[in-house]
Design a protein around this motif. Sequence first.
Motif, short mmCIF file in Angstrom:
data_model
loop_
_atom_site.label_atom_id
_atom_site.label_comp_id
_atom_site.label_asym_id
_atom_site.label_seq_id
_atom_site.Cartn_x
_atom_site.Cartn_y
_atom_site.Cartn_z
N ALA A 116 35.65 -13.31 40.81
CA ALA A 116 35.69 -12.47 41.97
C ALA A 116 35.74 -13.27 43.35
O ALA A 116 36.28 -12.52 44.09
N ARG A 117 34.90 -14.19 43.36
CA ARG A 117 34.98 -15.15 44.80
C ARG A 117 36.36 -15.75 44.81
O ARG A 117 36.75 -16.04 46.02
N THR A 169 41.92 -13.72 38.03
CA THR A 169 42.27 -12.56 36.83
C THR A 169 41.43 -13.12 35.81
O THR A 169 41.67 -14.47 35.11
N ALA A 224 32.69 -14.50 35.75
CA ALA A 224 33.14 -13.30 36.23
C ALA A 224 32.79 -13.16 37.75
O ALA A 224 33.55 -12.78 38.59
N ARG A 225 31.52 -13.70 38.15
CA ARG A 225 31.14 -13.66 39.45
C ARG A 225 31.93 -14.72 40.24
O ARG A 225 32.34 -14.41 41.31
N ARG A 270 36.31 -6.35 24.33
CA ARG A 270 36.34 -5.44 25.76
C ARG A 270 34.94 -4.83 25.86
O ARG A 270 34.32 -5.02 27.02
N PRO A 277 32.44 -7.63 31.38
CA PRO A 277 32.36 -6.62 32.21
C PRO A 277 33.60 -5.83 32.48
O PRO A 277 34.82 -6.44 32.05
N ALA A 278 33.67 -4.88 33.15
CA ALA A 278 34.79 -3.81 33.32
C ALA A 278 35.96 -4.64 34.08
O ALA A 278 37.16 -4.21 33.84
N SER A 279 35.61 -5.66 34.75
CA SER A 279 36.63 -6.25 35.67
C SER A 279 37.62 -7.17 34.75
O SER A 279 38.53 -7.81 35.30
N VAL A 280 37.08 -7.52 33.61
CA VAL A 280 37.95 -8.42 32.62
C VAL A 280 38.99 -7.54 31.85
O VAL A 280 38.42 -6.61 31.48
N GLU A 281 40.25 -8.00 32.18
CA GLU A 281 41.16 -7.24 31.47
C GLU A 281 41.41 -7.49 29.85
O GLU A 281 41.42 -8.75 29.51
#
Length: 309
Positions: free
Chosen positions: A28-29, A33, A24-25, A41, A45-49
């Motif tokens: 983000a960089r 996606t 995930a980190r 889910r 993390p919440a950033s994962v769809e």
Amino acid sequence: MAGYLLGLVLHPTRDVSEVVGIIARWAARHATTLAVRAEDRHRVPASVEPVPAEELADRSDILISIGGDGTMLGALRGAVRSPKPVLGVHLGRVGFLVEVEPPDLPRALERLVNRDFTVESHACLACDVCGDDVVAFNDVALARQPGSGFVTATLAVGGQRYGYYRCDALVVSTPAGSTAYSYAAGGPVVSPATRAVVVTPSAPMAGISRSVVLAPEEDVRLELRPDSAPVVVEADGLVIRDAATRGAVHIRYQPDAGLVVRLDPRRHRERNQLKLSLLDLPLLPDQLRELLPDGLREQFRHRDLRPPR
């Protein structure tokens, strides 16, 4: 890899939070996606769809399997309709398919960015199990229930009957799966570069008692005889039919059904050769670890050196 979507396939029970956090980190960089099955889910993390399980492979450009060989096989089966490259991150035991250890993951992801990898093609077994369509990348097994007698089935190849089996289990494997259940039952190790289907009886009592190696063009049919005990049918270790007493399993070899990301194919083969040789040694896990080179010993320090299933 901006604009790419990476699908995460998680081990069903192990803690994957550390590895998911690394990915995930990194995502983000790199404006990448991430997606995961909707039922997972709560583990990411919440950033994962979250997406429906049946859509994960279709919507992903690359799948990342986090677990052992079983998780990797699940990722391959999920993408069989539209094969996508699958990168395996190792959280299992002595896996033969997975390649990347968690400490090496950042470098592996950078290589994904630069398209610096090769793709290893894998065949599967496309099966009709008593009328149900099933896919297996390792093996399909007909196994007796404990205390219920023997699996008794006839073998037909290309529509011609060749004989019968009376045994504890019948294992039909791909070359990649030859090091799993088939190997444990006494079957041969088949090079993954070979296109073949292997039929191996476990603890045969009568009938055909040796492994049979068939060409990929030859259809295999195993039909239960009336005197057979109830049979459990498994595909890659998952129960498909429980206590079947009649019917047939029709198996076809399907080439190029799965794509596995390889970062260092030669090193991966050397590791697998070492792992395979260790499985035959009559030693305890702690004794096995002491035989490993220093670097590999540390990787297996807290792992169970038992055959993967």
